[in-house]
Design an enzyme around this catalytic site. Structure first.
Site, mmCIF file in Angstrom:
data_model
loop_
_atom_site.group_PDB
_atom_site.id
_atom_site.type_symbol
_atom_site.label_atom_id
_atom_site.label_comp_id
_atom_site.label_asym_id
_atom_site.label_seq_id
_atom_site.Cartn_x
_atom_site.Cartn_y
_atom_site.Cartn_z
ATOM 1 N N GLY D 149 28.301 -19.645 11.897
ATOM 2 C CA GLY D 149 27.413 -19.468 11.139
ATOM 3 C C GLY D 149 26.863 -21.101 11.597
ATOM 4 N N CYS D 150 25.997 -21.815 11.474
ATOM 5 C CA CYS D 150 24.625 -23.243 11.626
ATOM 6 C C CYS D 150 25.507 -23.732 12.712
ATOM 7 C CB CYS D 150 23.273 -23.064 11.764
ATOM 8 S SG CYS D 150 23.977 -23.646 9.101
ATOM 9 N N TYR D 151 25.633 -24.735 10.938
ATOM 10 C CA TYR D 151 26.408 -26.121 11.270
ATOM 11 C C TYR D 151 27.993 -25.375 11.746
ATOM 12 C CZ TYR D 151 24.394 -28.800 7.504
ATOM 13 O OH TYR D 151 23.686 -29.515 6.736
ATOM 14 N N THR D 152 28.737 -23.939 12.175
ATOM 15 C CA THR D 152 29.161 -23.722 12.757
ATOM 16 C C THR D 152 29.170 -23.890 14.322
ATOM 17 O OG1 THR D 152 29.365 -22.640 11.088
ATOM 18 C CG2 THR D 152 31.846 -22.482 12.697
#
Lengths: 346, 346, 346, 346
Positions: D149-152
């Protein structure tokens, strides 16, 4: 009719003071001070004031101004107010200082964080920290009010009831704050150009921002202990608004209702503080142009932390609005006079 | 105290009506109509109204509303007002329609540009076109006011004095208009998503936008001739504001002073129209949140053209503010009551 | 491998040159000139270049640079290139000047609009106006190319085929242009601060902008007549992009197909010009980061006018991209080398 | 030449895959899957691709696609990939899934946080978590990659070396993340309209965002302990970019140099990770359009905490760029092929 003088009237906070005072029934601006624009029409600097304000900008003559004005707002860089204040001036007028000069009680702390020598430490004791919701009674009798910083106002009010009631472990408090760009002022710097700020976000002043000791001092009073926090400001591509996201470990297992009751205890009667309904996160847009502080929180049982969020308009509750609120208290006017500003959306 | 009902209270123009009316001494909202949010608290749709508005959203029951309200604002898509209006309703209440239904006197023109059949052509004659600065006297006696469009208000007022006085060749008039995104409404469409509008500008509705015939009709009355213009709207990445840049060939060699005198003749006494000082170009930011129209012009002797510029806040003078201005006139109140809004900067 | 020197490498156009040349197979930057940042690492000025560019900024030593570089890009204010150019320098290197110094063939016109004396009029004749799609063959043999202005590139290319083929009455041409803020450069001015530009739109330089005579001269060559236009630039709250909306009266009744055929005649084979499908309005976002010019038009039979629209990225096709395109032509490389940049969306 | 199929090609991540793959020498898109736009030209959905992509959008026929493509990117909502994957498909092609379906090894955790039943738990074991800098070797041999994921991506990479080396107390880790709006996707929702996002910032998904368990799992592997973090995402008014500000207590007194050495140990050879010079805070603008992760940190001796900051472009390193990086590894290509994208500024 209270006669108001503004020093620094052409900065963003000064401009907002003018906007708000235009709608104030019992106050009238008699002095638009601006060292950079002396003799220039104020409305030529801020065209929004065209045909609303006819006055020209004047120099910073505090003695003359003190005789003309019932209250002076100094919306100036740190150091200015401390360098011009005197007993003679305070004999003639009251002062609401929007800079940091009289916010911090400990001179050493001030001088260390701001890197300048304090020119008038003798007035620090006298000055009242003008966070109205907390120091209301003291403000009423003040002749010198230190108007809180923008980040500070938002950060303190968001955590205050929990600090006061011992619900959070103060040593775990972390404040991650996000501000619109008007907080950086109207100075012409490359870093504040449209193209540099737009489509961008960054932290700055990490572990070194000057609002840190101010927050620590005030929350320390509330918690009755020395407080050391992590405070990180961020620059956000918007004109106005501050959002503070605050993290702290709970001192004991606590329910939503218990925390809500604590917020209500302190803020239920506060006109300008709105604790939102459960599950609604504050948004800066919902307070834009107004004096409101929107607050909410979420308990995270997984980590035993509480996440608190507060939103203000940095130029209103974070500067000019709060200054007017202080003025109202100092002059015995209704606290919300001139501040019944409905947030503008969108 | 005037009792006000709003149909379409959860659209952007409806929300702005609520914001403005909160500060109106002689008006009170008694009905927040919103078909999409029936029984939902209004403040849950617009959190800026939290603790300010307690009411819930209601359905569009015009008959019931007509009995309760002294005036109804219909901030609805075209077709709605025409489909619900009746003599019975107008016997009970006044209407300010913010849609296009009663703006255009020629039914065929309306039906052609809007692509729908007009359901109540019998009221068109009766309706007053609510551009207060031009039709002030007629508005005072109206029971049905057609509140002008946002582009239209800005476009007409910018050129009106010159059209009226024959200074410009109407066949050469070109209006290039730029609007903030709130003009597109609160409907969920891909084209209005943040990522599609941000960092972008485009024209749309080229040579086919529905505000064209409205501008032509009104400027035709002023010029006393049939008028055909080029009108091109553009979508700009900002929330609020319309800027109209208008081009026309001068009918004779003219000086700055002559043109200025013509603007002054019509607008000098107008509280909400500000003809700026020579050389200052209107900016939408200088009127944001206010009911002002800022206007200026430049004569270009090289081309014998005049370039006129006008700026408004599309939600205020372009919608809700003008609607309140019309209401004030209809009820014999001071025209600027509730509208003494100082533009917010920055 | 072509050795490239950039003077003005720390301006926005200079930075874009660096970005584009990083992806160019046959060119290599050997000199990052920046008078304001001498000896500072280039990547410290533009952190996007961290670990990509290791070089430090150098002074503007043209003689030394001429010996080191095969081509010099002068991304500097007007007057610079004219004041340093010489036969000796041109004997050693080629120059692509991104300023206005050699764009206008008539010295008097240049001096009148720019308000400065031209220091090297003897090179004007020699200079080739680097609008590649129009002057391709001349550019190939040039040693001094005057890279067109941003507004100019967009404005000319949008109208060029119709001017060339006599489809529009040149005396009626009006260009209403909108630009992102990077066009204003990286200088620290109050007017370009985030808070002043954001949520705002305004016209500026009305009937007096310096790109006017450049557009007139080039379209005059196309139309084979003297041309006088109205040109109005606007500042839009976005970083990049120019949209030109152009209005002209048709010289005869014309169909969509006829106009389309004219555009195709000139642009069908042009890699960087895209005439969009019927009914699609160009948007600056669709060309962002790329060298494309997106064009379309609409005929309005009601007014007998044609509305043409063109969109570019002002820093690419309006500055650095076109400069590289010129360099490619001057050195016999494939014209699109380094410029196969797909527009970035969103 | 690797034949690539994209499912979900008309979402923002899908569009970015197309942009990046246009510049990839060894890959070619053979299938633009988009359920919502079947038979529509892809360039009609994304006009930036006009004259670049001629293909039409196709349906989601995985079986057919598996036979045509060497690799399939599923840029789809969670649940899609798990519901269509099969041994037969994996026998024909490789898959890089940009959704969350195969990121979390513990099915219960997935089902609890995502609120859906996992349709193909049998492939979870097989799937490689595609954070290239950490799992490079495993990715090389994978047939199914779960693209992070992007935030991840941003959150993990910023803290990874310190977690791995035991420098921070994992129980104190707090991640305050800020994302541009493209992270919310291209769905038409009121909350993502321009006027709702612009001039606004808010937290959302407080203590409940779905990227939380993904971060916890990966950092848990690094720290070799169960990890529970506070993770708060915020919506920022910009198109692209994620900034993660991370707070943790140091396990022992540590100097700048020691921490820097740890970062260097893991990242010095990483092409796409840039640990900035001391004192420089990462800005999302400096990585826009590129595959870089910019990281830096500040030790705060007053609180014994370290503040780490990481910035990425959410659509590149946070989605499409990382997916291509994974593809390169899976097919034995140079890892940076097609990803030598210089950040675009401004």
């Amino acid at each position: 009719m209270i006669k108001v003088g503004i020093i620094g009237a052409t900065g963003y906070a000064g401009g907002e003071l003018a906007r708000i005072l235009m709608g104030h029934k019992d106050a009238k601006i008699v002095w638009y001070g601006s060292r950079n624009y002396i003799d220039k029409k104020y409305a030529d600097v801020y065209q929004n004031m065209f045909q609303i304000v006819d006055a020209k900008c004047l120099d910073d003559n505090m003695e003359e101004l003190a005789k003309k004005a019932d209250v002076i707002f100094t919306a100036t860089p740190q150091g200015f107010c401390a360098s011009v204040i005197s007993e003679a001036i305070l004999a003639d007028t009251k002062i609401v200082d929007l800079s940091a000069d009289f916010r911090i009680k400990d001179v050493d702390t001030y001088e260390k964080w701001y890197g300048i020598q304090h020119k008038s430490p003798q007035f620090i004791e006298d000055a009242v920290y003008g966070l109205c919701e907390i120091n209301r009674e003291d403000v009423k009798g003040a002749r010198l009010v230190a108007n809180p910083g923008c980040y500070t106002t938002c950060s303190i009010l968001t955590a205050y009831p929990l600090a006061k009631e011992g619900l959070i472990d103060m040593s775990t408090l972390i404040i991650d704050a996000k501000s619109g760009t008007s907080g950086a002022g109207r100075g012409a710097k490359v870093g504040n150009l449209y193209c540099e700020v737009n489509e961008n976000i960054k932290a700055y002043g990490v572990a070194s921002h000057r609002h840190t000791p101010e927050i620590e001092e005030q929350l320390g009073y509330a918690a009755k202990e020395d407080v050391r926090i992590s405070f990180t400001p961020h620059l956000v591509p918007m004109n106005r608004g501050i959002l503070a996201t605050e993290y702290a470990t709970l001192t004991k297992q606590t329910t939503y209702e218990e925390v809500k009751a604590v917020y209500d205890k302190y803020y239920k009667e506060e006109k300008f503080i709105r604790v939102l309904d459960e599950g609604i996160c504050p948004e800066t847009k919902w307070v834009e142009g107004s004096n409101y502080v929107d607050i909410n929180f979420k308990i995270d049982p997984r980590t035993n932390r509480i996440i608190m969020m507060g939103a203000i308009d940095n130029l209103v509750k974070g500067a000019a609005g709060q200054a007017v609120q202080n003025m109202n208290l100092m002059f015995g006017l209704p606290e919300s006079e001139g501040l019944e500003l409905v947030p503008m959306f969108p």
